[in-house]
Design a protein around this motif. Sequence first.
Motif, PDB file in Angstrom:
ATOM      1  N   LEU A 439       0.803  -1.104   0.106  1.00 45.96           N
ATOM      2  CA  LEU A 439      -0.056   0.017   0.015  1.00 45.96           C
ATOM      3  C   LEU A 439       0.885   1.275   0.108  1.00 45.96           C
ATOM      4  CD1 LEU A 439      -2.831  -0.421   2.665  1.00 45.96           C
ATOM      5  CD2 LEU A 439      -3.250  -0.207   0.255  1.00 45.96           C
ATOM      6  N   LYS A 440       0.189   2.400  -0.629  1.00 47.34           N
ATOM      7  CA  LYS A 440       0.910   3.905  -0.436  1.00 47.34           C
ATOM      8  C   LYS A 440      -0.440   4.482  -0.056  1.00 47.34           C
ATOM      9  CE  LYS A 440       4.691   4.338  -3.614  1.00 47.34           C
ATOM     10  NZ  LYS A 440       5.192   2.723  -3.756  1.00 47.34           N
ATOM     11  N   VAL A 441      -0.166   5.379   1.033  1.00 48.58           N
ATOM     12  CA  VAL A 441      -1.321   6.173   1.591  1.00 48.58           C
ATOM     13  C   VAL A 441      -1.186   7.412   1.739  1.00 48.58           C
ATOM     14  CG1 VAL A 441      -2.704   6.011   3.861  1.00 48.58           C
ATOM     15  CG2 VAL A 441      -1.555   3.968   3.224  1.00 48.58           C
ATOM     16  N   TRP A 442      -2.454   8.236   1.662  1.00 52.70           N
ATOM     17  CA  TRP A 442      -2.370   9.809   1.805  1.00 52.70           C
ATOM     18  C   TRP A 442      -3.514   9.573   2.781  1.00 52.70           C
ATOM     19  CZ3 TRP A 442      -6.133  13.364   2.049  1.00 52.70           C
ATOM     20  CH2 TRP A 442      -5.745  14.693   2.055  1.00 52.70           C
ATOM     21  N   ARG A 443      -3.090  10.405   3.928  1.00 48.06           N
ATOM     22  CA  ARG A 443      -4.131  10.080   5.046  1.00 48.06           C
ATOM     23  C   ARG A 443      -3.540  11.514   6.121  1.00 48.06           C
ATOM     24  NH1 ARG A 443      -5.239   5.337   9.473  1.00 48.06           N
ATOM     25  NH2 ARG A 443      -7.533   5.757   9.940  1.00 48.06           N
ATOM     26  N   HIS A 444      -4.510  12.393   6.362  1.00 43.88           N
ATOM     27  CA  HIS A 444      -4.367  13.420   7.311  1.00 43.88           C
ATOM     28  C   HIS A 444      -5.561  13.771   8.123  1.00 43.88           C
ATOM     29  CE1 HIS A 444      -0.738  14.841   5.457  1.00 43.88           C
ATOM     30  NE2 HIS A 444      -1.371  14.530   4.303  1.00 43.88           N
ATOM     31  N   PRO A 445      -5.372  13.814   9.513  1.00 45.53           N
ATOM     32  CA  PRO A 445      -6.384  13.947  10.433  1.00 45.53           C
ATOM     33  C   PRO A 445      -7.560  14.767   9.941  1.00 45.53           C
ATOM     34  CG  PRO A 445      -4.501  13.362  11.727  1.00 45.53           C
ATOM     35  CD  PRO A 445      -4.266  13.703  10.097  1.00 45.53           C
ATOM     36  N   GLY A 446      -8.804  14.820  10.173  1.00 40.63           N
ATOM     37  CA  GLY A 446      -9.820  15.680   9.982  1.00 40.63           C
ATOM     38  C   GLY A 446      -9.839  16.106   8.206  1.00 40.63           C
ATOM     39  N   LEU A 447      -9.442  15.274   7.484  1.00 45.94           N
ATOM     40  CA  LEU A 447      -9.582  15.557   6.005  1.00 45.94           C
ATOM     41  C   LEU A 447     -10.274  14.273   5.376  1.00 45.94           C
ATOM     42  CD1 LEU A 447      -6.287  17.451   4.693  1.00 45.94           C
ATOM     43  CD2 LEU A 447      -8.372  18.306   5.563  1.00 45.94           C
ATOM     44  N   TYR A 448     -11.420  14.503   4.558  1.00 48.59           N
ATOM     45  CA  TYR A 448     -12.096  13.321   4.148  1.00 48.59           C
ATOM     46  C   TYR A 448     -12.102  13.410   2.752  1.00 48.59           C
ATOM     47  CZ  TYR A 448     -13.137  12.838   9.131  1.00 48.59           C
ATOM     48  OH  TYR A 448     -12.857  12.739  10.502  1.00 48.59           O
ATOM     49  N   PRO A 449     -11.572  12.512   1.890  1.00 51.45           N
ATOM     50  CA  PRO A 449     -11.352  12.426   0.492  1.00 51.45           C
ATOM     51  C   PRO A 449     -12.648  12.089  -0.411  1.00 51.45           C
ATOM     52  CG  PRO A 449     -10.002  10.933   1.278  1.00 51.45           C
ATOM     53  CD  PRO A 449     -10.569  11.699   2.408  1.00 51.45           C
ATOM     54  N   SER A 450     -12.711  12.262  -1.279  1.00 47.39           N
ATOM     55  CA  SER A 450     -13.567  11.769  -2.510  1.00 47.39           C
ATOM     56  C   SER A 450     -13.211  10.457  -3.101  1.00 47.39           C
ATOM     57  CB  SER A 450     -14.346  12.776  -3.377  1.00 47.39           C
ATOM     58  OG  SER A 450     -13.216  12.978  -4.358  1.00 47.39           O
ATOM     59  N   GLU A 451     -13.638   9.798  -3.931  1.00 47.14           N
ATOM     60  CA  GLU A 451     -13.487   8.743  -4.718  1.00 47.14           C
ATOM     61  C   GLU A 451     -12.097   9.438  -5.900  1.00 47.14           C
ATOM     62  OE1 GLU A 451     -15.626   5.996  -7.876  1.00 47.14           O
ATOM     63  OE2 GLU A 451     -15.865   8.171  -8.324  1.00 47.14           O
ATOM     64  N   PRO A 452     -11.136   8.544  -5.625  1.00 45.45           N
ATOM     65  CA  PRO A 452      -9.777   8.865  -6.508  1.00 45.45           C
ATOM     66  C   PRO A 452     -10.055   8.667  -7.894  1.00 45.45           C
ATOM     67  CG  PRO A 452      -9.441   6.983  -5.422  1.00 45.45           C
ATOM     68  CD  PRO A 452     -10.664   7.315  -4.742  1.00 45.45           C
ATOM     69  N   VAL A 453      -9.754   9.701  -8.811  1.00 45.47           N
ATOM     70  CA  VAL A 453      -9.925   9.495 -10.207  1.00 45.47           C
ATOM     71  C   VAL A 453      -8.484   9.588 -10.823  1.00 45.47           C
ATOM     72  CG1 VAL A 453     -10.976  10.362 -12.279  1.00 45.47           C
ATOM     73  CG2 VAL A 453     -12.290  10.056 -10.514  1.00 45.47           C
ATOM     74  N   PHE A 454      -7.905   8.415 -11.560  1.00 35.38           N
ATOM     75  CA  PHE A 454      -6.825   8.367 -12.112  1.00 35.38           C
ATOM     76  C   PHE A 454      -6.803   9.215 -13.639  1.00 35.38           C
ATOM     77  CE2 PHE A 454      -3.740   6.638 -15.400  1.00 35.38           C
ATOM     78  CZ  PHE A 454      -2.575   6.758 -14.588  1.00 35.38           C
ATOM     79  N   VAL A 455      -5.646  10.118 -13.717  1.00 33.49           N
ATOM     80  CA  VAL A 455      -5.616  10.719 -15.048  1.00 33.49           C
ATOM     81  C   VAL A 455      -4.145  10.482 -15.793  1.00 33.49           C
ATOM     82  CG1 VAL A 455      -5.656  13.101 -16.220  1.00 33.49           C
ATOM     83  CG2 VAL A 455      -7.141  12.904 -14.423  1.00 33.49           C
ATOM     84  N   ALA A 456      -4.192   9.738 -16.847  1.00 34.96           N
ATOM     85  CA  ALA A 456      -2.815   9.366 -17.407  1.00 34.96           C
ATOM     86  C   ALA A 456      -2.192  10.745 -17.919  1.00 34.96           C
ATOM     87  CB  ALA A 456      -3.009   8.547 -18.395  1.00 34.96           C
ATOM     88  N   SER A 457      -0.796  10.744 -17.903  1.00 33.18           N
ATOM     89  CA  SER A 457      -0.152  11.806 -18.309  1.00 33.18           C
ATOM     90  C   SER A 457       0.276  11.717 -19.720  1.00 33.18           C
ATOM     91  CB  SER A 457       1.158  11.937 -17.631  1.00 33.18           C
ATOM     92  OG  SER A 457       2.129  10.611 -17.664  1.00 33.18           O
ATOM     93  N   PRO A 458       0.503  12.684 -20.543  1.00 35.60           N
ATOM     94  CA  PRO A 458       0.666  12.358 -22.057  1.00 35.60           C
ATOM     95  C   PRO A 458       1.703  11.219 -22.227  1.00 35.60           C
ATOM     96  CG  PRO A 458       0.577  14.843 -21.495  1.00 35.60           C
ATOM     97  CD  PRO A 458       0.554  13.985 -20.174  1.00 35.60           C
ATOM     98  N   ASN A 459       1.528  10.658 -23.073  1.00 34.40           N
ATOM     99  CA  ASN A 459       2.723   9.795 -23.503  1.00 34.40           C
ATOM    100  C   ASN A 459       3.120   8.763 -22.263  1.00 34.40           C
ATOM    101  OD1 ASN A 459       2.915  11.173 -26.262  1.00 34.40           O
ATOM    102  ND2 ASN A 459       4.146  12.521 -25.061  1.00 34.40           N
TER     103      ASN A 459
END
Length: 515
Positions: A439-459
């Motif tokens: 796993l890699k994790v982004w987590r900060h107390p008091g912050l609530y994220p939405s569904e993550p959406v991946f966007v590919a970089s050009p090339n």
Amino acid sequence: MLFVCLSCSVGAAMSSEPQNIPSWQRCPQGSGLESLAALLSSVEETPDPIPTTIKGTIPTWIKGSFLRNGPGKFEFGEESYTHWFDGMALMHRFHIQEGNVTYSSRFLRSDSYVSNSEKNRIVVSEFGTLAMPDPCKNIFARFFSRFQVPKATDNANVNFVKYKGDYYVSTETNFMRRVDPRSLETKEKVDWSQYIAVNSATAHPHYGRDGSTYNMGNSYGRSAMSENYVVFIEQPIKMDLLKFMLYKIQGKSFHRIMSWQPQYGTVFHLVNRHTGEESDVKYRAAAMFTLHQINAFEENGFLVMDMCCGDNGEIIGDFTLENLRRGSGDIDKFYNSLCRNLPRRYVLPLNVDRQAPLDENLVTLHHCKATAKMIKPGEVYMTHEELHDAELLQYGGLEFPQINYEEYNGRPYRFFYSCGFGHVFADSLLKMDVHTKELKVWRHPGLYPSEPVFVASPNAAEEDDGVVLSVIVTPRKEKSTFLLVLDAKTFTELGRAEVPVDIPCGTHGVFSNTC
């Protein structure tokens, strides 16, 4: 290409093999959780785009709009909705260009929204809220109105979907609404049942690489599928037909007519999309509940399916606003009662030898721990592989999975992104390596994220070359929402776009590079 569809109905009864410890018992118990009531309040729309404050760097190659949907209004006049799913659809647009971001939002002007607004009360029933008879009618008219079949809502508050280049917002009924993805203005209503023989359709379609869009509907008659494989997952959630006919008379909301029946197990129906024929092999598994598929693909004669699964299907009915708005301390008890969903892998053998010995594992993929055993001719019983290790449990399981969809949907893949649930709503973002289960994790107390959406970089040269977008909200400070941009490979923050508005917890979203 492979598509997986989910359904909620009852299959035939069967005996079950011993199960592992339920998922909610393997995750840590919540303690001292903060109240999220502030994230479940009605807000105002922001129809004209406003600027945001950029912290860090938003890559200049990102050009397009991050569109999100979700409930945003929970009362009309003195009447309030009961369930989170019932709130009126509020559409959001984060427009990204040259490293800058603007934000706008609009309520969907659905028939439900307009009717409720005109009457200043709830006049259209929703999933968890039954509209009461008009108090201005006489007693006889109010009585007989309970015998009228309730109309399906067009409050499309679940997702943005794309059909033939146009954008629509959708929910789990037969209605969806076309919208302008730039202005978020509401356009015409579309009724699926006027075009195909369905009574409802899902809000989670799949997209083929040829531009085709695939969805699943249900009807009370026969139906057919075509081209390649489709898997229908029959979950043991029962709709009581008698209650369905009587629920308005009895004054009950729609979600009260469904019940979890684990004794029936789960049935996977495999359909050939070339012929429309269902496989004569019945694939069965222990009872499980799933809302969201991660990915599915074929490999060496096997169909590999990865999904977010739980052991209790009663969770949907629990998401009432009363429960979700509980105060600190009381919210712990509710959170600890919930089933936690975890990623699982099921493997279906596509070529089943009816002469194979019973109870012999038919799965020969060297990297899979899932099993499939023929328990009698033409019937296969599957056990899943846990697609995670113990580290995930401390984040409360996961949901809202996303992948590099454009390149890896229906193909072997390595990474998916999701929300961790250490609270009733997501409180972390996760990147899972399905090969190593790291796993890699982004987590900060008091912050609530939405569904993550991946966007590919050009090339992009690798699967995780790109960024992950998520909208972050907090109950601790008003008007402190921001769009988060993570490097998808390292899962570290690149930048954020702070917007001085309040946004309630939402559902799904998409990124469009054409608007």
